[in-house]
Write a protein that holds these residues in place. Structure first.
Motif, short mmCIF file in Angstrom:
data_model
loop_
_atom_site.label_atom_id
_atom_site.label_comp_id
_atom_site.label_asym_id
_atom_site.label_seq_id
_atom_site.Cartn_x
_atom_site.Cartn_y
_atom_site.Cartn_z
N PHE A 134 0.94 -1.20 0.06
CA PHE A 134 0.07 0.08 0.05
C PHE A 134 0.77 1.27 0.00
O PHE A 134 0.61 2.22 -0.74
CB PHE A 134 -0.94 0.02 1.22
CG PHE A 134 -1.69 1.09 1.26
CD1 PHE A 134 -3.03 1.45 0.56
CD2 PHE A 134 -1.46 2.35 2.04
CE1 PHE A 134 -3.86 2.61 0.75
CE2 PHE A 134 -2.32 3.41 2.46
CZ PHE A 134 -3.27 3.38 1.39
N ASP A 135 1.95 1.17 0.80
CA ASP A 135 2.97 2.28 0.98
C ASP A 135 3.54 2.64 -0.43
O ASP A 135 3.64 3.65 -0.88
CB ASP A 135 3.69 2.16 2.01
CG ASP A 135 4.80 3.27 2.26
OD1 ASP A 135 4.50 4.33 1.59
OD2 ASP A 135 5.82 3.13 3.14
N VAL A 136 4.03 1.58 -1.01
CA VAL A 136 5.11 1.89 -2.21
C VAL A 136 4.17 1.54 -3.44
O VAL A 136 4.77 1.70 -4.67
CB VAL A 136 6.30 1.02 -2.21
CG1 VAL A 136 7.11 1.31 -0.98
CG2 VAL A 136 5.89 -0.47 -2.18
N LEU A 137 3.00 0.92 -3.57
CA LEU A 137 2.33 0.73 -4.51
C LEU A 137 2.95 0.10 -5.61
O LEU A 137 2.59 0.09 -6.84
CB LEU A 137 1.97 2.30 -5.36
CG LEU A 137 1.00 3.06 -4.71
CD1 LEU A 137 0.97 4.61 -5.50
CD2 LEU A 137 -0.13 2.42 -4.45
N HIS A 138 3.32 -1.20 -5.02
CA HIS A 138 3.84 -2.50 -5.82
C HIS A 138 2.93 -3.65 -5.44
O HIS A 138 2.14 -3.33 -4.15
CB HIS A 138 5.15 -2.89 -5.18
CG HIS A 138 6.12 -1.90 -5.87
ND1 HIS A 138 7.48 -2.22 -6.29
CD2 HIS A 138 6.33 -0.72 -6.02
CE1 HIS A 138 8.09 -1.34 -6.82
NE2 HIS A 138 7.51 -0.40 -6.54
N PRO A 139 2.56 -4.60 -6.19
CA PRO A 139 1.92 -5.50 -6.03
C PRO A 139 2.40 -6.30 -4.71
O PRO A 139 3.20 -6.47 -4.53
CB PRO A 139 1.86 -6.45 -7.22
CG PRO A 139 2.45 -5.43 -8.30
CD PRO A 139 3.20 -4.68 -7.62
N VAL A 140 1.29 -6.84 -3.92
CA VAL A 140 1.44 -7.71 -2.82
C VAL A 140 2.37 -8.82 -3.04
O VAL A 140 3.54 -9.20 -2.24
CB VAL A 140 0.41 -8.24 -1.94
CG1 VAL A 140 0.78 -9.13 -1.05
CG2 VAL A 140 -0.45 -7.18 -1.66
N SER A 141 2.09 -9.70 -4.30
CA SER A 141 2.92 -10.67 -4.76
C SER A 141 4.53 -10.06 -4.85
O SER A 141 5.37 -11.02 -4.75
CB SER A 141 2.38 -11.17 -6.13
OG SER A 141 2.52 -10.22 -7.09
N ALA A 142 4.64 -9.16 -5.56
CA ALA A 142 6.17 -8.58 -5.64
C ALA A 142 6.86 -8.48 -4.22
O ALA A 142 7.94 -8.99 -4.07
CB ALA A 142 6.11 -7.37 -6.19
N ILE A 143 6.09 -7.71 -3.33
CA ILE A 143 6.72 -7.52 -2.14
C ILE A 143 6.98 -8.96 -1.34
O ILE A 143 7.93 -9.19 -0.55
CB ILE A 143 5.77 -6.59 -1.08
CG1 ILE A 143 5.41 -5.47 -1.77
CG2 ILE A 143 6.07 -6.49 0.33
CD1 ILE A 143 6.67 -4.38 -2.06
N SER A 144 6.05 -9.71 -1.65
CA SER A 144 6.28 -11.10 -0.91
C SER A 144 7.62 -11.93 -1.52
O SER A 144 7.96 -12.54 -0.82
CB SER A 144 5.03 -12.03 -0.95
OG SER A 144 5.11 -13.17 -0.54
N ASN A 145 7.65 -11.59 -2.70
CA ASN A 145 8.77 -12.23 -3.27
C ASN A 145 9.94 -11.51 -2.91
O ASN A 145 11.00 -12.30 -2.55
CB ASN A 145 8.79 -12.22 -4.85
CG ASN A 145 9.75 -13.01 -5.65
OD1 ASN A 145 10.12 -14.02 -5.46
ND2 ASN A 145 10.53 -12.29 -6.43
N TYR A 146 10.22 -10.22 -2.52
CA TYR A 146 11.51 -9.70 -2.26
C TYR A 146 11.82 -10.04 -0.93
O TYR A 146 12.78 -10.47 -0.41
CB TYR A 146 11.23 -8.29 -2.12
CG TYR A 146 10.73 -7.43 -3.39
CD1 TYR A 146 11.00 -7.94 -4.88
CD2 TYR A 146 10.15 -6.26 -3.45
CE1 TYR A 146 11.00 -7.33 -5.77
CE2 TYR A 146 9.71 -5.63 -4.84
CZ TYR A 146 10.00 -6.31 -6.02
OH TYR A 146 9.56 -5.70 -6.96
#
Length: 362
Positions: A71-83
């Protein structure tokens, strides 16, 4: 809208078990402390003496950390989870891509997530940031790591400790020389994987050290491609490329503006003919067209990420002011970088008329 009613509506859906602090650009209320104090005064009343109208709500919810960062950086949740998965598994990740693509801020948010996770596991986390500059040596780096217990002499044991290192501007140094004798050790952690630093006999250990078990490295590099990176470096880290022609960056500027528009227009979308909306839409098109042109001209090193345009004065709701801001940004920041890139590519300090047309076209 009444400020207190708006505040109550905004906080009505929050799980107060996760609420840490409420603040209003100065005064703040520690929620857990307030909850234990016998008082009839609400947190809102404690904050209402401030002249500011911006309320910050700090929450701690490690179970939903991916969603909070997304929500903060406006990236998909799936991308954040992968990082986060890469960091948990390999401990060393480098994000690389154009200037202004939000790599450093994302790295900081990921570091906060890791720190929260380590804290929930009973370890004491610490986040250290190092902005690299040309001339920064392996000796400097070694001293920095030792002082923060990232590198531990073999006869010492560091328990219940997690160090998270943020390395900014990796493009400014030779990564192989920066890590030196630590390079092979970057693939492993813990006392079972010792290494020797030549010429070092600190604490009588004959230079034998190990990397702390929970030592994370998150690097950022302002470089569109990993070409030119020493091949000995590549397998020691996991590399995440930020490309402006694919998601999550391709539509990031549009998503950023859309969120701000919703705030400005009180949760409603303005008419497509609204002057402010059209001005912002035009900026998004200019940014995408600019980068497409620079790639076609063979100068991808000057493509610009979306963060430069986050400063657009959208909240003033004046389309003329927005266009004036864009004009100044173009003339003072974008055009000079393109001209310099064209000069470097041709080897001429004074570009010809044809070369100048190429720069102006970009």
């Amino acid at each position: 809208v009444d400020m207190q009613s708006a505040f109550e509506d905004a906080t009505s859906t929050l799980n107060l078990a996760y609420l840490i602090q409420l603040s209003m650009d100065g005064p703040n209320v520690n929620w857990s402390f307030h909850d234990k104090v016998n008082t009839d005064m609400s947190p809102y009343m404690m904050l209402s003496n401030s002249e500011q109208r911006k309320v910050t709500i700090t929450v701690d919810d490690t179970d939903n950390m991916c969603e909070l960062i997304a929500f903060d950086v406006l990236h998909p949740v799936s991308a954040i989870s992968n990082y986060l998965r890469l960091l948990d598994q390999y401990k060393s990740v480098i994000f690389y891509g154009p200037t202004g693509s939000g790599k450093s801020y994302l790295a900081h948010r990921l570091a906060q997530s890791i720190a929260a996770q380590e804290l929930s596991l009973g370890r004491k986390p610490s986040i250290h940031q190092l902005s690299l500059q040309p001339g920064y040596t392996f000796a400097n780096f070694l001293t920095f790591l030792r002082q923060r217990n990232c590198i531990v002499p073999v006869d010492l044991v560091v328990e219940n400790f997690a160090a998270i290192l943020l390395l900014d501007n990796l493009e400014a140094v030779d990564i192989a020389k920066l890590f030196g004798e630590l390079l092979d050790a970057m693939e492993y952690r813990g006392k079972g994987h010792t290494f020797c630093i030549r010429g070092d006999n600190s604490l009588g250990t004959n230079g034998v050290h190990y990397l702390a078990d929970h030592f994370y490295v998150i690097g950022t590099m302002n470089k569109s491609r990993s070409l030119g990176v020493d091949l000995s470096i590549l397998p020691r880290f996991r590399w995440v490329q930020f490309r402006l022609d694919t998601e999550p960056l391709r539509g990031l500027l549009a998503r950023h503006f859309l969120r701000r528009i919703f705030n400005v227009y009180h949760g409603c979308m303005p008419s497509p003919e609204d002057p402010v909306f059209r001005a912002v839409e035009w900026i998004v098109c200019v940014w995408q067209r600019l980068n497409d042109s620079l790639n076609k001209l063979g100068i991808p090193e000057v493509v610009q990420g979306p963060c430069m345009f986050f400063k657009c004065p959208l909240e003033r709701q004046d389309h003329k002011l927005i266009l004036e801001w864009m004009q100044n940004t173009w003339n003072q920041q974008i055009a000079p970088r393109v001209r310099e890139a064209v000069k470097r590519g041709t080897g001429s300090e004074a570009p010809s008329d044809g070369q100048q047309k190429v720069a102006n076209t970009a």
